[in-house]
Design a protein around this motif. Structure first.
Motif, short mmCIF file in Angstrom:
data_model
loop_
_atom_site.label_atom_id
_atom_site.label_comp_id
_atom_site.label_asym_id
_atom_site.label_seq_id
_atom_site.Cartn_x
_atom_site.Cartn_y
_atom_site.Cartn_z
N THR A 9 13.04 -5.29 4.85
CA THR A 9 13.50 -5.58 3.00
C THR A 9 12.94 -5.68 2.10
O THR A 9 11.46 -5.35 2.02
CB THR A 9 13.65 -7.60 3.41
N TRP A 10 13.97 -5.75 0.71
CA TRP A 10 13.20 -4.84 0.32
C TRP A 10 11.99 -5.74 -1.06
O TRP A 10 11.64 -5.98 -1.77
CB TRP A 10 14.24 -4.03 -1.34
N ALA A 11 12.93 -7.54 0.03
CA ALA A 11 12.16 -8.12 -0.82
C ALA A 11 10.81 -8.65 -0.63
O ALA A 11 10.06 -8.78 -0.98
CB ALA A 11 13.03 -9.55 -0.14
N GLN A 12 10.54 -7.95 0.79
CA GLN A 12 8.76 -8.62 1.69
C GLN A 12 8.01 -7.45 1.01
O GLN A 12 7.48 -7.82 0.26
CB GLN A 12 9.37 -8.38 3.17
N ARG A 13 8.76 -5.80 0.69
CA ARG A 13 8.14 -4.48 -0.35
C ARG A 13 7.39 -5.15 -2.23
O ARG A 13 6.96 -5.39 -1.79
CB ARG A 13 9.06 -3.68 0.09
N LEU A 14 8.58 -5.69 -2.61
CA LEU A 14 7.86 -6.62 -3.36
C LEU A 14 6.69 -7.34 -3.09
O LEU A 14 6.56 -7.19 -4.58
CB LEU A 14 9.61 -7.41 -3.77
N LEU A 15 6.93 -8.00 -2.33
CA LEU A 15 6.69 -9.42 -2.67
C LEU A 15 5.25 -8.73 -2.13
O LEU A 15 3.85 -8.62 -2.17
CB LEU A 15 6.86 -10.08 -1.23
N GLU A 16 4.79 -7.27 -1.07
CA GLU A 16 4.01 -6.82 -1.40
C GLU A 16 3.35 -6.27 -2.52
O GLU A 16 2.10 -6.28 -2.85
CB GLU A 16 4.22 -5.83 -0.16
N LEU A 17 4.09 -5.82 -3.09
CA LEU A 17 3.69 -5.11 -4.26
C LEU A 17 3.17 -5.84 -5.54
O LEU A 17 1.75 -5.96 -5.65
CB LEU A 17 4.74 -4.40 -5.48
N GLU A 18 3.50 -7.55 -5.78
CA GLU A 18 3.08 -8.51 -6.23
C GLU A 18 1.78 -9.22 -5.58
O GLU A 18 1.20 -9.86 -6.22
CB GLU A 18 4.60 -9.21 -6.47
N ALA A 19 1.41 -8.84 -5.18
CA ALA A 19 0.67 -10.03 -3.65
C ALA A 19 -0.85 -9.97 -4.32
O ALA A 19 -0.98 -8.59 -5.09
CB ALA A 19 0.90 -9.92 -2.31
N ASP A 23 -4.74 -9.72 3.07
CA ASP A 23 -4.03 -9.53 3.73
C ASP A 23 -2.47 -8.63 3.49
O ASP A 23 -2.21 -7.85 3.52
CB ASP A 23 -4.08 -10.73 5.07
N VAL A 24 -2.17 -9.33 2.34
CA VAL A 24 -0.45 -8.97 2.21
C VAL A 24 -0.34 -7.41 0.65
O VAL A 24 -0.42 -6.75 1.20
CB VAL A 24 0.25 -10.51 1.39
N LYS A 25 -1.71 -7.72 0.21
CA LYS A 25 -1.56 -7.17 -0.80
C LYS A 25 -2.32 -5.60 -0.45
O LYS A 25 -2.34 -4.79 -1.04
CB LYS A 25 -2.43 -7.09 -1.82
N ALA A 114 -3.78 7.90 0.29
CA ALA A 114 -3.55 6.96 0.16
C ALA A 114 -4.11 5.46 -0.40
O ALA A 114 -3.94 5.02 -1.61
CB ALA A 114 -3.30 6.23 1.54
N GLU A 115 -5.54 5.82 -0.79
CA GLU A 115 -6.57 5.07 -1.59
C GLU A 115 -6.44 5.14 -3.17
O GLU A 115 -6.32 3.51 -3.56
CB GLU A 115 -7.86 5.27 -0.99
N THR A 116 -6.03 6.18 -3.81
CA THR A 116 -5.83 6.38 -4.84
C THR A 116 -4.56 5.91 -5.04
O THR A 116 -4.59 4.77 -5.93
CB THR A 116 -5.27 7.72 -4.96
N ASN A 117 -3.20 6.16 -4.06
CA ASN A 117 -1.89 5.22 -4.60
C ASN A 117 -2.36 3.85 -4.51
O ASN A 117 -1.38 3.46 -5.14
CB ASN A 117 -1.24 5.85 -3.54
N HIS A 118 -3.49 3.46 -3.21
CA HIS A 118 -2.79 2.01 -3.91
C HIS A 118 -3.89 1.32 -5.36
O HIS A 118 -3.83 0.36 -5.41
CB HIS A 118 -3.69 1.48 -2.68
N ARG A 119 -4.84 2.28 -5.30
CA ARG A 119 -5.23 1.68 -7.07
C ARG A 119 -4.60 1.65 -7.90
O ARG A 119 -4.45 0.70 -9.01
CB ARG A 119 -6.55 2.68 -7.03
N LYS A 120 -3.63 2.75 -7.82
CA LYS A 120 -2.76 2.82 -9.12
C LYS A 120 -1.94 1.40 -8.53
O LYS A 120 -0.92 0.69 -9.11
CB LYS A 120 -1.56 3.74 -9.15
N ARG A 121 -1.18 1.43 -7.45
CA ARG A 121 -0.25 -0.31 -7.16
C ARG A 121 -1.09 -1.40 -7.40
O ARG A 121 -0.09 -1.71 -8.41
CB ARG A 121 -0.12 0.01 -5.04
N ARG A 122 -1.94 -0.96 -7.65
CA ARG A 122 -2.74 -2.75 -7.26
C ARG A 122 -3.15 -2.65 -9.17
O ARG A 122 -2.85 -3.36 -9.66
CB ARG A 122 -4.61 -2.79 -6.76
#
Length: 940
Positions: A9-19, A23-25, A114-122
């Protein structure tokens, strides 16, 4: 293949991005790594065949099981698996070894993305979080701590006024990736970022995945190892690329973030236009001559011209954007009288004058849009500044060529100020802030030159040049002088080139001359003499800031002598006059790489700290404003590690707010490959500098890690450093067997075939420890998985000190409270976590002399184990990186891919040492060097 990024679900994806829970983030990072690995597997099967793919999986699974056995204490099983993997790699043909190395290296390319993208994501998640938390090292966090410590908003602004951070890009051979590979990385990073958007249609998810597969395929079909050594011109282009990729776009965003932080934490409304210039940039690429015969006067001219052209091209585009958007009509809002007068002056300067065809065409095209008319004139002047002219002499542009070029950045700023002031005065402040302020900020930062280009040369060449130039005497007056040596000719021509640059419109483009190997006052004065012989005005005059000699103190002895040398220099009446012309300012450079190679990790760290503090004390005595230039490398052994932690660890009271720091090799891509990453990196440096100046922790009664150095801590560090230095010198530098071990049991000799940088690895052709540069020294130990420069001698010193009554308790107190010691131990810990003694022993087996092999390796192993035990005791941990699980997970993720490449490299080196020195072998070894570098995120 169905989309690997489609969520339940896109709600789950949003939860991950805001976590904010671990574990979730971390779930998006795990998904990216897993999905990219599956895509690479698909490409490997298609491009290299099932056999290569299956061998990759076999080696990877074997490495994972070996690591698991190690972690659970099943050492015999781990050793058995190692021996089995060695047998497997020893049986591989050269071409298959090369293909396997490439496959593992590609995994790292994708993991790094992937790690670089995750730094930007966080970073984005924290910026949008509706919580009271702030990201570690952020400006908001620093301002919050300052406010809580009772520092007023005005005081905070006063501290900010003192800050100037100058990253200096260098072309040391530590970036192994080709420019074309960097471009492909950025494209894939953009696709990954798009996959984080919410929501994304199934069709778009599939399209992005297909694009990633196509880029991975293209990357596989691209030579990752250069077929030729890069030229200095290649390195110049590579360094300039980061301005287009991130820096130009980053700065306005960064300054807006500073404004927002003051609003958020102090409820203080300020304009970007009111902020000081906090950042400037420098470069060594094309100016660093020390040991690089390929940096000629022509190369230096080209480096300056390329930087100026890149900048003016960007300005031209920004001004064109303003012309397109600033459509305000004089019928709707008035225009200031000052702007009208300047516009009339421009019309009069055009070919044909104010009543000519060009002025008439401009008036018709923008009948009431006076701002657009004016910015067209600015645009025309920028084109002239860049040396562009119109081919069509009847066009409007041809008429505009009557307008002269900008001869200084201040001329351009004056024009932009007229526009801004007119907008602000006439109900258009929002337009001024959005359209003009970002451009003003860029011009204030970059001038018309983009960055300063440092020239660097070794002190011994200056001495040789002066001796040749002053060889005339009365007794020799009747003889024909010998021709100048090529080295002397090049030194003199360098100063003539500097003089030529300073006669142009941007004399500030060259303002520092770095003296490698500086040890005496005479080394500095030699540059003053040579500069004047070459026609350079050393003192600042008018718009020319002059040419400041910058002594680089590199060895332990030179660091210890630096304060006395500078005191003698700064109290000389003739040099004092130069200082006065520079605003009583002097820059001094501290060398991290060579001091580490000379004295080991602990002594280098402590002696740089002591020199730093003592130089500031001498500067205060002499009435000099000191700016230190920190020659930090990418790896721990060359001064690497988190920059913000190092800035805060500076001595209390020995930092005036200005700092220059080298940014080298793979560090450039890690920090500046994207706008978000560049903004975070630059913000960290500004925030750390503000923290180091204001020291809110010291004002807070409950604050920790204030930076205050207690006398007992200083005494402890003196003793630790002395013990570590003696041990390091005796066991490493003075032991000829160690150098022989290093030459054979590491791939340092093969560095040439990797064709990483333009500069040779040695200062001359001699094979000696003294002649070897610090970069290949660190490089060799890194590739062989020992990481020796990052830890050797630390364990010996700590174990000796711990035997004193209360010794370990004092060290643990320092680990809790003293930033320099914390930074040192955390860097040692990081280096050791990346090391692997089991694999290092395979490199040791390359030595044909078993006695020498056993003597050296057993010594290194004993000190590694002692340092490991000491670090755990001081930190109170049961395992390395227990307090840094993010880094620990990253290393665990990478090891199963690094290990097989190390085994393949050892086998290839063994075959080459046995006489199989072929082009195929060398290419395959270069492939392993590339892969191990990507895996460890370090080259040297």
């Amino acid at each position: 293949m169905p989309s690997l990024w489609k969520p339940e679900t896109w709600a789950q994806r949003l939860l991950e991005l805001e976590a904010h829970t671990t574990d979730v983030k971390e779930a998006p990072l795990r998904r990216d790594v897993r999905s990219l690995g599956m895509l690479l597997g698909e490409v490997l099967r298609e491009q290299a065949g099932d056999a290569i793919y299956e061998k990759v999986e076999e080696l990877r699974q074997s490495a994972i099981r070996r690591r698991e056995a190690q972690a659970t204490g099943h050492l015999k099983e781990a050793d058995d698996r190692m021996q089995l993997a060695v047998l497997t790699t020893n049986e591989l043909p050269v071409e298959e070894s090369y293909q396997l190395s490439r496959a593992f290296a590609f995994y790292f390319e994708l993991i790094n993305l992937a790690e670089t993208n995750h730094r930007k994501r966080r970073r984005l998640a924290l910026q949008t979080a509706h919580t009271e938390g702030v990201q570690r090292g952020s400006l908001r966090g620093t301002l919050r701590a300052m406010k809580q410590a009772g520092i007023s908003s005005q005081s905070a602004l006063d501290w900010l006024q003192r800050i100037l951070i100058i990253p200096v890009f260098t072309a040391h051979p530590t970036e192994i990736a080709r420019r074309s590979v960097l471009f492909k990385r950025r494209r894939m990073g953009e696709f990954l970022e798009e996959l984080d958007r919410i929501p994304v249609s199934d069709e778009e998810l599939q399209r992005l995945q297909d694009l990633l597969v196509a880029e991975i395929t293209a990357l596989w079909q691209t030579d990752e190892v250069r077929s030729r050594r890069p030229s200095v011109s290649d390195e110049i282009k590579m360094g300039l690329d980061y301005y287009d990729v991130s820096i130009f776009a980053t700065l306005p965003k960064l300054y807006e973030e500073i404004v927002s932080a003051f609003q958020s934490e102090y409820d203080l409304a300020i304009d970007v236009a009111d902020l000081p210039v906090l950042l400037s940039f420098g470069s060594w690429i094309g100016g660093d001559r020390d040991g690089n015969p390929f940096v000629t006067t022509e190369v230096t001219r080209n480096a300056l011209a390329a930087a100026r052209a890149r900048l003016l091209d960007y300005y031209e585009k920004r001004v064109q954007l303003v012309i397109d958007l600033l459509t305000t009509s004089a019928q709707q809002q008035p225009v200031s009288a000052a702007l009208r007068r300047r516009l009339e002056g421009y019309f009069a300067s055009m070919y044909g004058g104010a009543n000519g065809r060009g002025a008439g065409s401009l008036s018709v095209r923008f009948e009431f849009e006076l701002y657009r008319r004016f910015m067209v004139c600015v645009h025309a002047r920028l084109l002239r500044t860049a040396g562009q002219t119109s081919r069509d002499r009847d066009s409007l542009e041809a008429a505009l060529e009557g307008l002269g070029p900008y001869c200084s950045a201040q001329d351009l700023l004056d024009d932009l100020a007229l526009v801004r002031d007119s907008l602000a005065e006439n109900n258009s402040l929002r337009l001024a802030r959005t359209l003009i302020d970002p451009l003003v900020l860029l011009v204030r930062t970059f001038g018309l030159h983009l960055h300063t280009l440092d020239v660097r040369q070794h002190a011994r060449l200056h001495d040789k040049t002066l001796k040749e130039a002053s060889a005339w005497c009365e007794s020799a007056a009747g003889t024909v002088p010998s021709p100048m040596s090529p080295e002397t000719y090049e030194v003199i021509e360098t100063f003539r080139t500097i003089a030529e640059v300073k006669r142009g419109c941007s004399p500030e483009a060259v303002r520092q001359y770095v003296i490698s190997g500086a040890a005496t006052v005479e080394d500095v004065m030699a540059v003053v003499w040579l500069a004047r012989l070459g026609g350079v005005e050393v003192a600042a005059t008018g718009n020319d800031p002059g040419l400041m000699p910058v002594p680089l103190f590199e060895s332990i002895e030179d660091l210890q002598n630096a304060p006395a040398v500078c005191r003698e220099l700064w109290t000389r009446p003739d040099y004092r006059r130069l200082l006065d012309s520079w605003g009583s300012t002097q820059e001094v450079m501290l060398g991290y790489s060579d001091s580490n190679k000379d004295g080991g990790m602990l002594t280098s760290t402590w002696e740089i700290f002591r020199a730093h503090r003592a130089l500031h004390e001498v500067a205060r005595e002499c009435g000099v404003k000191l700016r230190l230039f920190h020659g930090r490398g990418g790896t721990v052994g060359r001064g690497g590690g988190p920059t913000h932690r190092a800035i805060y660890a500076q001595p209390v009271g020995a930092f005036e707010g200005q700092i220059r720091i080298t940014e080298q090799g793979e560090v450039l891509n890690w920090k500046y490959s994207d706008v978000v990453l560049a903004e975070r990196n630059l913000e960290l440096m500004i925030a750390a500098s503000l923290d180091a100046l204001a020291r809110p922790n010291a004002l807070d009664p409950n604050g920790h890690q204030s930076g205050v150095l207690l006398p007992e801590w200083e005494a402890a560090l003196d003793e630790l450093s002395a013990d570590a230095f003696t041990f390091y010198r005796t066991q490493i530098i003075d032991d000829a067997e160690v150098f022989e071990y290093f030459e054979v049991a590491t791939p340092v000799a093969e560095l040439e075939h990797a064709k990483i940088g333009s500069r040779p690895a040695r200062r001359s052709g001699r094979k000696s420890f003294a002649d070897l540069r610090a970069i290949p020294w660190v490089f060799g130990w890194t590739q062989s998985r020992l990481m020796l420069p990052g830890w050797f001698g630390v364990g010996y010193a700590i174990s000796r000190y711990a035997k004193r009554p209360g010794g370990m308790a004092l060290l643990q107190a320092m680990m809790a409270e003293f930033p320099l010691f914390i930074d040192l131990i955390r860097n040692v810990e990081m280096a050791m976590a990346k090391a692997d003694l089991g694999i290092a022993s395979l490199y040791a087996a390359l030595l044909p002399d078993p006695g020498l092999r056993e003597r050296v390796f057993s010594k290194l192993k004993a000190e590694f184990e002692r340092t490991h035990e000491a670090v755990l005791a001081v930190t109170g941990q049961s395992e390395l990186l227990q307090m840094n699980q993010v880094l620990a997970r990253s290393i665990r993720l990478r090891n199963p891919y690094v290990d097989p490449m190390s085994l393949i490299q050892v086998n290839l080196l063994r075959r080459k040492r046995a006489g199989e020195d072929t082009e195929a072998i060398n290419r395959a070894i270069a492939g392993t060097i590339n892969g191990i570098s990507a895996g460890l995120r370090n080259t040297g």
